[in-house]
Design an enzyme around this catalytic site. Structure first.
Site, short mmCIF file in Angstrom:
data_model
loop_
_atom_site.label_atom_id
_atom_site.label_comp_id
_atom_site.label_asym_id
_atom_site.label_seq_id
_atom_site.Cartn_x
_atom_site.Cartn_y
_atom_site.Cartn_z
N GLN A 7 27.35 59.03 28.67
CA GLN A 7 26.86 57.82 27.99
C GLN A 7 25.74 58.13 26.98
O GLN A 7 25.45 57.30 26.13
CB GLN A 7 26.35 56.80 29.01
N HIS A 16 31.15 53.85 40.09
CA HIS A 16 31.10 53.52 38.66
C HIS A 16 30.67 54.74 37.83
O HIS A 16 31.31 55.08 36.83
CB HIS A 16 30.13 52.35 38.46
N GLU A 17 29.61 55.40 38.27
CA GLU A 17 29.09 56.53 37.48
C GLU A 17 30.01 57.74 37.56
O GLU A 17 30.19 58.45 36.57
CB GLU A 17 27.67 56.89 37.93
N GLY A 19 22.23 52.75 36.78
CA GLY A 19 22.94 54.03 36.79
C GLY A 19 23.28 54.46 35.39
O GLY A 19 23.37 53.62 34.48
N HIS A 56 32.79 57.47 35.17
CA HIS A 56 32.42 57.84 33.79
C HIS A 56 32.71 59.32 33.51
O HIS A 56 33.08 59.70 32.40
CB HIS A 56 30.93 57.60 33.54
N CYS A 89 28.18 47.45 32.54
CA CYS A 89 27.96 48.84 32.14
C CYS A 89 27.08 48.86 30.90
O CYS A 89 27.29 48.06 29.98
CB CYS A 89 29.30 49.48 31.84
N LEU A 90 26.11 49.78 30.85
CA LEU A 90 25.23 49.88 29.68
C LEU A 90 26.02 50.23 28.41
O LEU A 90 25.56 49.96 27.31
CB LEU A 90 24.14 50.92 29.92
#
Ligand code: NI
Length: 160
Positions: free
Chosen positions: A51, A130-131, A46, A134, A88-89
């Site tokens: 990001q 999660h996304e 995701g 963000h 998380c990236l």
């Protein structure tokens, strides 16, 4: 199409709130295509636009069932709970156990502005939460459960 630079760690943009998308044009389509390329290149499941440094309410998700693109996504209902390892990236090399709902229903627009509904269970529910977090400047590290409880859950996960 292209791979964009992922913002990481203490980059202040990660704490900012993203704005609604109002124009569904080629620029939005390129952003979404680049986000998918960037997510696959980084081996993630995701990615949110913030990001890659764009404060717009856009996320992409692929938990192995093909890509989903969500513009202006909102969680409309959530049920149950799950405790799983999350990463998380934007926080490379780290992970932790979070509490998330087991199932969620989400409404979102597609890249052309059409409203759709999605249901997510397990990993997919986590990815949606999660996304979408963000987009409001929240990271999973704000949802971590206490360390003692996390150790117990890790033990259970290992013996499963
Ligand atoms: Ni993330």
């Amino acid at each position: 199409m292209g791979i964009r630079k992922i913002r990481v760690n203490d980059d202040p943009i990660l704490k900012r709130v993203s704005r609604q998308v109002e124009v569904f044009d080629d620029r939005l389509h390129s952003l979404i295509d680049d986000m998918k390329d960037t997510m696959y290149d980084a081996d993630g499941c995701g990615l949110a636009a913030v990001q890659v440094g764009v404060l717009r309410r856009v996320i992409v998700i692929d938990i192995g069932e093909g890509p989903i693109e969500l513009v202006n996504p909102e969680i409309i209902s959530a049920e149950g709970e799950q405790f799983e390892v999350e990463g998380c990236l934007s926080l490379p090399g780290k992970s932790g156990i979070t509490k998330r709902p087991m199932t969620v229903k989400v409404k979102a627009q597609d890249r052309n502005g059409k409203w759709c509904q999605y249901k997510g269970e397990g990993l997919k529910a986590r990815a949606f939460c999660h996304e979408i977090d963000h987009l409001d400047g929240h990271l999973y590290t704000e949802r971590l459960i206490p360390e003692d409880a996390a150790k117990e859950i890790l033990k259970e996960l290992e013996t499963e």
